[in-house]
Design a protein around this motif. Sequence first.
Motif, short mmCIF file in Angstrom:
data_model
loop_
_atom_site.label_atom_id
_atom_site.label_comp_id
_atom_site.label_asym_id
_atom_site.label_seq_id
_atom_site.Cartn_x
_atom_site.Cartn_y
_atom_site.Cartn_z
N GLY A 79 -75.27 -32.00 -63.45
CA GLY A 79 -73.85 -31.86 -63.17
C GLY A 79 -73.24 -30.61 -63.75
N TRP A 80 -73.52 -30.34 -65.04
CA TRP A 80 -72.89 -29.19 -65.68
C TRP A 80 -73.46 -27.87 -65.17
CZ3 TRP A 80 -73.01 -32.03 -71.03
CH2 TRP A 80 -71.85 -32.79 -71.15
N THR A 81 -74.77 -27.83 -64.92
CA THR A 81 -75.36 -26.58 -64.42
C THR A 81 -74.91 -26.33 -62.98
OG1 THR A 81 -77.29 -27.03 -65.79
CG2 THR A 81 -77.50 -25.30 -64.15
N GLY A 82 -75.01 -27.37 -62.14
CA GLY A 82 -74.58 -27.22 -60.75
C GLY A 82 -73.10 -26.89 -60.65
N GLY A 83 -72.32 -27.45 -61.56
CA GLY A 83 -70.88 -27.19 -61.53
C GLY A 83 -70.55 -25.74 -61.78
N TYR A 84 -71.30 -25.12 -62.68
CA TYR A 84 -71.02 -23.72 -62.95
C TYR A 84 -71.35 -22.85 -61.74
CZ TYR A 84 -70.22 -19.34 -65.04
OH TYR A 84 -69.69 -18.11 -65.26
N VAL A 85 -72.44 -23.18 -61.02
CA VAL A 85 -72.78 -22.45 -59.79
C VAL A 85 -71.66 -22.61 -58.77
CG1 VAL A 85 -74.41 -22.28 -57.87
CG2 VAL A 85 -75.26 -22.72 -60.18
N LEU A 86 -71.15 -23.83 -58.64
CA LEU A 86 -70.05 -24.10 -57.71
C LEU A 86 -68.83 -23.27 -58.07
CD1 LEU A 86 -69.12 -26.08 -55.40
CD2 LEU A 86 -68.23 -27.54 -57.22
N LEU A 87 -68.50 -23.23 -59.34
CA LEU A 87 -67.35 -22.46 -59.81
C LEU A 87 -67.52 -20.98 -59.50
CD1 LEU A 87 -64.75 -22.08 -61.53
CD2 LEU A 87 -66.23 -21.98 -63.53
N ALA A 88 -68.71 -20.45 -59.79
CA ALA A 88 -68.95 -19.01 -59.63
C ALA A 88 -68.88 -18.59 -58.17
CB ALA A 88 -70.31 -18.65 -60.21
N LEU A 89 -69.39 -19.44 -57.27
CA LEU A 89 -69.47 -19.06 -55.86
C LEU A 89 -68.21 -19.42 -55.08
CD1 LEU A 89 -73.16 -20.11 -55.04
CD2 LEU A 89 -72.29 -17.83 -55.60
N LEU A 90 -67.63 -20.58 -55.41
CA LEU A 90 -66.59 -21.13 -54.54
C LEU A 90 -65.17 -20.83 -55.00
CD1 LEU A 90 -66.59 -22.84 -51.95
CD2 LEU A 90 -66.33 -24.88 -53.37
N LEU A 91 -64.97 -20.64 -56.32
CA LEU A 91 -63.60 -20.52 -56.81
C LEU A 91 -63.27 -19.21 -57.51
CD1 LEU A 91 -62.90 -24.06 -58.29
CD2 LEU A 91 -62.29 -23.17 -56.06
N ALA A 92 -64.15 -18.77 -58.41
CA ALA A 92 -63.81 -17.64 -59.29
C ALA A 92 -63.31 -16.40 -58.55
CB ALA A 92 -65.01 -17.29 -60.16
N PRO A 93 -64.02 -15.91 -57.50
CA PRO A 93 -63.54 -14.67 -56.86
C PRO A 93 -62.18 -14.83 -56.20
CG PRO A 93 -65.82 -15.18 -56.24
CD PRO A 93 -65.27 -16.38 -56.92
N TYR A 94 -61.92 -16.01 -55.62
CA TYR A 94 -60.66 -16.22 -54.91
C TYR A 94 -59.48 -16.33 -55.88
CZ TYR A 94 -64.06 -17.31 -51.31
OH TYR A 94 -65.12 -17.24 -50.44
N LEU A 95 -59.71 -17.04 -56.97
CA LEU A 95 -58.64 -17.15 -57.96
C LEU A 95 -58.37 -15.81 -58.63
CD1 LEU A 95 -59.54 -20.61 -59.53
CD2 LEU A 95 -57.59 -20.08 -58.08
N ARG A 96 -59.44 -15.03 -58.82
CA ARG A 96 -59.24 -13.69 -59.41
C ARG A 96 -58.44 -12.81 -58.46
NH1 ARG A 96 -57.43 -10.31 -60.95
NH2 ARG A 96 -58.00 -8.59 -62.30
#
Length: 562
Positions: A79-96
């Motif tokens: 969960g924690w490892t997969g979650g970070y991948v999800l964050l990096a690909l799906l959210l971080a660039p758009y929120l930035r």
Amino acid sequence: MDIQTWTYIIVGITFAIYIGIAIWSTASTTSDFYVAGGGISPLANGMATAADWMSAASFISMAGLISFMGYDGAVYLMGWTGGYVLLALLLAPYLRKFGKFTVPDFIGDRYYSNIARTVAVICAIIVSFTYVAGQMRGVGVVFARFLEVDVETGVYIGMIIVLFYATLGGMKGVTYTQVAQYCILIFAFMVPAFFISFQLTGNVIPQLGFGGTVSDGTYLLDKLDGLHKELGFAAYTEGSKSMIDVFCITLALMVGTAGLPHVIVRFFTVAKVKDARISAGWALLLIAILYTTAPAIAVFARTNLIQTVSNQDYDSVPEWFTNWEKTGLIAFEDKNADGKIQYVGDTETNELTIDRDIMVLANPEIANLPNWVIALVAAGGLAAALSTAAGLLLVISASISHDLIKKQIKPDISEKGELVWARLGSVIAVVIAGYFGINPPGFVAAVVALAFGLAAASFFPAIILGIFDKRMNKEGAIAGMVIGMLLMLFYMMKFKLGFFGGGSQEDWWFGISPEGFGSIAMMVNFAVSFSLSRFFPAPPADVQEIVENIRFPRGAGGATGH
């Protein structure tokens, strides 16, 4: 030198480094305080993100959980490892690309509503305080053993240190402190792993030793399975959780990661969207070092523990046992009065109670490693707990000063005044966090898992729909966040804290544990948000334009408070 002397030296040096960095990087503007001026390099931000992410739950508690749960503990890794991948690909660039200071800032502007902003602030504070409770407990556990003070005193010391560098340096100070903390915590985690892997299997690389053989030619995992069966525990390599609960916990941890405000804000500290992507990649690589080692640490610790204490005469237990016994985190009750420690799977006859949070910290002592290695692990545990605590406290202070004071209560406040409120918010947050550290609702990883469930239930749908659904409006988002958060809080309080009539495991809805229920609350949030939004007018054209713009994150200006 003895363990305590080494601990004073190593912990003292690391604390001096943290305080020195805070003084060197004192924040003079709100931009410095909230997002470190937006000028952090991708590598430094990757290291800081990794330290922020690898909390006391990752360093202290995760391997302890796996060592007791065995196969079932893998849900935390996935969960924690997969979650970070999800964050990096799906959210971080758009929120930035959106370029705001905080998650409530994104939600308030995206949903063109101060009510939405306020709901997001409340959710951020609830999530952050739940998470920080685990960190402060981790600090107390470390100090209780290695500085030989009680847990309360340990928490007070941690509060003072965090308060100093979080309120003085803000995000700028915290970022560079977290770079140092990453180096310390990963070194402290890996050194004993190398030692113990070589001791048990002859292979210095723990990831390989994990699958290696011990001195009699038996595979390490087979040996541990055999020890478990002899003592009446469930087989280490077999799971007992239902498939639906495993799925829901893993999903809740994954999407909860993507909704954690203290991790998301890290991507506002770099200059460009490209840098956000690069720093996410660096963080994932740096996180993987610890996460691929944790299962090996768990097996080493469990094997050594059983072989050291099971069926041993209490009068001749090793020194590490008596040292930890003084903290109250390990306890022996001689039920049959034979003077031997019966550590068995049957709860009626078992005589040994062990707090799961001590396994990583006690592991070097159990393995008779040098005193400086044992002290190093204490410094690493403190680095992990304090780095995340600081990030969470900044989220709380920014929510108060920026999203409540600046954006709603007093829009004409000066930058200096906003900075005063930010620091005052940090002080209030530290005091409350200290209370939760002294009166925690459970062991570290369990508390942290609940924070992920709360983030999944509240933030994740609002952020995802805010990025990818132009038709999503304020009515749907507000209703979804409120219902998702309330549902998760009700379930958590009923089945974890005993409110509303309590309830046992047999009463879980659909057989899903409180740690996994965030997945269900998140789905309810999605359903409510999406369906309700279709009954109300679409967002204004300018908001839809913003959504269209952030979905193509090719560039971004600096983060702003406007």
